[in-house]
Scaffold this motif. Structure first.
Motif, PDB file in Angstrom:
ATOM      1  N   LEU A 347       0.924  -0.900  -0.258  1.00  0.00           N
ATOM      2  CA  LEU A 347      -0.010   0.310  -0.004  1.00  0.00           C
ATOM      3  C   LEU A 347       1.340   1.518   0.479  1.00  0.00           C
ATOM      4  N   ASN A 348       1.936   1.891   0.895  1.00  0.00           N
ATOM      5  CA  ASN A 348       2.782   2.722   1.324  1.00  0.00           C
ATOM      6  C   ASN A 348       3.373   2.667  -0.490  1.00  0.00           C
ATOM      7  N   CYS A 349       3.535   1.678  -1.058  1.00  0.00           N
ATOM      8  CA  CYS A 349       4.214   1.663  -2.991  1.00  0.00           C
ATOM      9  C   CYS A 349       3.355   2.139  -3.507  1.00  0.00           C
ATOM     10  N   VAL A 350       2.107   1.731  -3.500  1.00  0.00           N
ATOM     11  CA  VAL A 350       1.216   2.723  -4.343  1.00  0.00           C
ATOM     12  C   VAL A 350       0.858   3.745  -4.108  1.00  0.00           C
ATOM     13  N   LEU A 351       0.636   3.700  -2.907  1.00  0.00           N
ATOM     14  CA  LEU A 351       0.970   5.296  -2.268  1.00  0.00           C
ATOM     15  C   LEU A 351       1.540   6.824  -2.481  1.00  0.00           C
ATOM     16  N   GLY A 352       2.572   5.985  -2.347  1.00  0.00           N
ATOM     17  CA  GLY A 352       3.513   6.455  -2.782  1.00  0.00           C
ATOM     18  C   GLY A 352       4.735   6.756  -4.083  1.00  0.00           C
ATOM     19  N   THR A 353       5.259   5.811  -3.645  1.00  0.00           N
ATOM     20  CA  THR A 353       5.485   5.722  -5.293  1.00  0.00           C
ATOM     21  C   THR A 353       4.760   5.712  -6.953  1.00  0.00           C
ATOM     22  N   LEU A 354       2.908   5.202  -6.777  1.00  0.00           N
ATOM     23  CA  LEU A 354       3.229   5.260  -8.086  1.00  0.00           C
ATOM     24  C   LEU A 354       2.368   6.484  -7.756  1.00  0.00           C
ATOM     25  N   GLY A 355       1.400   6.717  -6.818  1.00  0.00           N
ATOM     26  CA  GLY A 355       0.472   8.074  -6.809  1.00  0.00           C
ATOM     27  C   GLY A 355       1.267   9.341  -6.102  1.00  0.00           C
ATOM     28  N   LEU A 356       2.354   9.264  -5.292  1.00  0.00           N
ATOM     29  CA  LEU A 356       2.557  11.136  -4.851  1.00  0.00           C
ATOM     30  C   LEU A 356       3.217  11.068  -6.260  1.00  0.00           C
ATOM     31  N   VAL A 357       5.219  10.664  -6.845  1.00  0.00           N
ATOM     32  CA  VAL A 357       5.842  10.497  -7.055  1.00  0.00           C
ATOM     33  C   VAL A 357       5.447  11.252  -8.393  1.00  0.00           C
ATOM     34  N   PRO A 358       4.581  10.545  -9.122  1.00  0.00           N
ATOM     35  CA  PRO A 358       4.631  11.110 -10.417  1.00  0.00           C
ATOM     36  C   PRO A 358       3.455  12.617 -10.429  1.00  0.00           C
ATOM     37  N   ARG A 359       2.864  12.797  -9.593  1.00  0.00           N
ATOM     38  CA  ARG A 359       2.830  14.491  -9.471  1.00  0.00           C
ATOM     39  C   ARG A 359       3.189  15.268  -8.823  1.00  0.00           C
ATOM     40  N   GLY A 360       5.191  14.838  -8.849  1.00  0.00           N
ATOM     41  CA  GLY A 360       5.599  15.739  -8.585  1.00  0.00           C
ATOM     42  C   GLY A 360       5.584  15.962  -6.559  1.00  0.00           C
ATOM     43  N   CYS A 404       2.436   4.864   6.200  1.00  0.00           N
ATOM     44  CA  CYS A 404       0.604   4.423   4.856  1.00  0.00           C
ATOM     45  C   CYS A 404      -0.879   5.371   5.494  1.00  0.00           C
ATOM     46  N   ALA A 405      -0.466   6.071   6.999  1.00  0.00           N
ATOM     47  CA  ALA A 405      -1.282   6.553   7.518  1.00  0.00           C
ATOM     48  C   ALA A 405      -1.221   7.963   6.724  1.00  0.00           C
ATOM     49  N   ILE A 406       0.078   8.921   6.687  1.00  0.00           N
ATOM     50  CA  ILE A 406       0.974  10.086   6.356  1.00  0.00           C
ATOM     51  C   ILE A 406       0.240   9.871   4.651  1.00  0.00           C
ATOM     52  N   LEU A 407       0.828   8.964   4.032  1.00  0.00           N
ATOM     53  CA  LEU A 407       0.449   8.803   2.544  1.00  0.00           C
ATOM     54  C   LEU A 407      -1.028   8.319   1.910  1.00  0.00           C
ATOM     55  N   PHE A 408      -1.756   8.213   3.709  1.00  0.00           N
ATOM     56  CA  PHE A 408      -3.160   8.210   2.623  1.00  0.00           C
ATOM     57  C   PHE A 408      -3.603   9.111   2.686  1.00  0.00           C
ATOM     58  N   VAL A 409      -3.302   9.744   3.837  1.00  0.00           N
ATOM     59  CA  VAL A 409      -4.416  11.539   4.297  1.00  0.00           C
ATOM     60  C   VAL A 409      -3.954  12.220   2.637  1.00  0.00           C
ATOM     61  N   ARG A 413      -6.217  14.229   0.374  1.00  0.00           N
ATOM     62  CA  ARG A 413      -6.711  15.941   0.270  1.00  0.00           C
ATOM     63  C   ARG A 413      -6.372  15.816  -1.761  1.00  0.00           C
ATOM     64  N   VAL A 414      -5.632  15.364  -2.041  1.00  0.00           N
ATOM     65  CA  VAL A 414      -5.206  14.653  -3.446  1.00  0.00           C
ATOM     66  C   VAL A 414      -5.952  14.389  -4.615  1.00  0.00           C
ATOM     67  N   ASP A 415      -6.514  13.795  -4.106  1.00  0.00           N
ATOM     68  CA  ASP A 415      -7.887  13.167  -5.098  1.00  0.00           C
ATOM     69  C   ASP A 415      -8.667  12.681  -3.908  1.00  0.00           C
ATOM     70  N   PRO A 416      -9.857  13.302  -3.765  1.00  0.00           N
ATOM     71  CA  PRO A 416     -11.019  12.636  -2.944  1.00  0.00           C
ATOM     72  C   PRO A 416     -11.644  11.401  -3.955  1.00  0.00           C
ATOM     73  N   GLY A 417     -11.548  10.905  -4.711  1.00  0.00           N
ATOM     74  CA  GLY A 417     -12.177  10.123  -5.386  1.00  0.00           C
ATOM     75  C   GLY A 417     -11.975   8.640  -4.885  1.00  0.00           C
ATOM     76  N   LEU A 418     -10.322   8.434  -4.340  1.00  0.00           N
ATOM     77  CA  LEU A 418      -9.407   8.197  -3.558  1.00  0.00           C
ATOM     78  C   LEU A 418     -10.698   6.391  -3.603  1.00  0.00           C
ATOM     79  N   LEU A 419     -11.444   6.882  -2.508  1.00  0.00           N
ATOM     80  CA  LEU A 419     -12.197   5.587  -1.931  1.00  0.00           C
ATOM     81  C   LEU A 419     -13.167   5.692  -2.665  1.00  0.00           C
TER      82      LEU A 419
END
Length: 428
Positions: A347-360, A404-409, A413-419
């Motif tokens: 989950l951390n890999c998806v949220l961080g590497t695949l979620g945040l890094v491509p968004r800068g 995981c908690a920090i990245l999910f929050v 906020r970046v993508d409210p449709g995440l859920l």
């Protein structure tokens, strides 16, 4: 015809996925196959010392790697059509790694003074540091950035890993032979990475750039932000075991590190998917899409790895006995405490590497890792003094839970449709 075109378009991607899968298997799964033999032949004390030294190697490797696993790949990919600039960049990166190798050797001397296992086993400690420096020179970054040659690296990684396993059987037969295993790893890796690096210079030909320390220093400064995230990950993953090694007996450390390797080895099976999806999501973000793919990936990671964690928890006593032997049966609770890693790490890999890094937004990832590492290191020794080896398992799961908690929050906020997780294909 449309079906044939789609298949043709996917062949390179499937080939890359298979190559990364082979590399992950060689680096994570094949070493796990050595554990049952080593645990029985060496005995609890030398076996624990061997795993501790492998942790030293991992720390040294991460120091030399710096942050080039992402930065160097990105630079090579951008410059692949410019042979002159590419040759100069390769020279700069290798110069930087030489500087880091010298710095790592100097730090190793300080580590020898500070770590009691290093003072007790100086030859094994020297082999461990040399192993780590060699790992840091893995030239995968070049072939990954070029988009060609990853299969060659995979073939060598698998062949080298199998060679270590086969040579280990006749050479490591007594408890005092534990340093021979480290020596085998060093020789195989040095030969393979040396050969692959030589092929890089042959491929560059007359465009190969020179190696100058000034250029290496400039490359280090250019990737310093990536290094901060890398440093936090290093402290999070290996800092706590190094601290605990000075408090806990070698037997307890051996059981803890072995269970941790088992859990992370299972998680590593998901990394080829991450490495393959990362450039796709980067390209998708540049066109303002990719959100649906990220949500599906997050959902499937949670479901599949959640089921895997339940299975490992249920089978923990059998898995520990199978992997390490009956005399390590008491390690089963440690493996159970580490089961949340099977969910948290993907989950951390998806949220961080695949979620945040491509968004800068990689600085958020760096901050999350740093907060987690500082919290874990601050309580490592007190917890170990009160609860023993189980504290190490709590630290691993707790630190990943904080991330995981920090990245999910942040991602919410970046993508409210995440859920709103779509399990069916979307047009977005």
């Amino acid at each position: 015809m449309n079906i044939l075109r789609r298949l043709a378009a996917r062949v390179p991607r499937l080939s890359t996925l298979a190559s990364f899968g082979a590399i992950q298997a060689a680096q994570m799964v094949l070493p796990l196959l050595a554990l049952p033999y080593l645990s029985r032949v060496l005995g609890p004390g030398p076996f624990g010392t061997t795993l501790y030294m492998l942790t030293v190697s991992a720390v040294a490797a991460m120091c030399v790697e710096w942050g080039f696993a992402l930065g160097a790949v990105r630079e090579v990919a951008v410059l692949r059509e410019d042979p002159v600039a590419l040759g100069r960049a390769v020279g700069d990166i290798l110069s930087a790694k030489c500087l880091l190798a010298v710095a790592c050797a100097v730090l190793a001397v300080a580590g020898w003074l500070a770590l009691s296992p290093a003072r007790q086993h100086p030859w094994g400690y020297a082999l461990a540091v040399a192993n780590g420096i060699t790992l840091g020179f893995n030239p995968l970054w070049f072939y990954q950035g070029m988009g060609a040659g990853v299969a060659r690296v995979a073939a060598w990684e698998v062949g080298g890993g199998l060679a270590v396993l086969l040579l280990m059987l006749p050479l490591v037969r007594q408890p005092e032979h534990w340093t021979r295993y480290l020596l085998l790893l060093l020789l195989v890796r040095a030969g393979g990475y040396g050969w692959l690096t030589a092929r890089i210079f042959r491929q560059l030909g007359p465009h190969a750039g020179g190696m100058r320390l000034v250029d290496g220093w400039r490359a280090l400064r250019a990737t310093r932000h990536l290094f901060l995230a890398h440093l936090g990950a290093m402290a999070k993953t290996h800092g706590a075991p190094l601290l605990l090694g000075g408090v806990l007996p070698a037997r307890d450390m051996g059981m803890l590190i072995a269970c941790d390797k088992m859990a992370r080895g299972l998680v590593s099976l998901t990394m080829p998917v991450t490495l393959t999806l990362f450039p796709e999501l980067c390209a998708a973000r540049s066109h303002g899409c990719g959100g649906s793919l990220l949500r599906r990936t997050l959902a499937w990671a949670a479901v599949i790895m959640g089921a895997g964690a339940v299975g490992v928890w249920w089978l923990a006593p059998w898995l520990v006995t199978l992997a390490l032997g009956r005399e390590y049966a008491e390690a089963a609770p440690l493996l159970r405490w580490l089961c949340p890693l099977l969910v948290l790490l993907p989950l951390n890999c998806v949220l961080g590497t695949l979620g945040l890094v491509p968004r800068g937004r990689e600085r958020v990832l760096t901050l999350a890792i740093g907060i987690s590492a500082l919290a874990g290191l601050a309580v490592a020794i007190p917890l170990a003094g009160m609860f023993g080896a189980v504290a190490g398992a709590w630290l691993s799961t707790g630190m990943e839970g904080i991330i995981c908690a920090i990245l999910f929050v942040v991602m919410y906020r970046v993508d409210p449709g995440l859920l709103r997780i779509p399990f069916r294909r979307s047009r977005s």
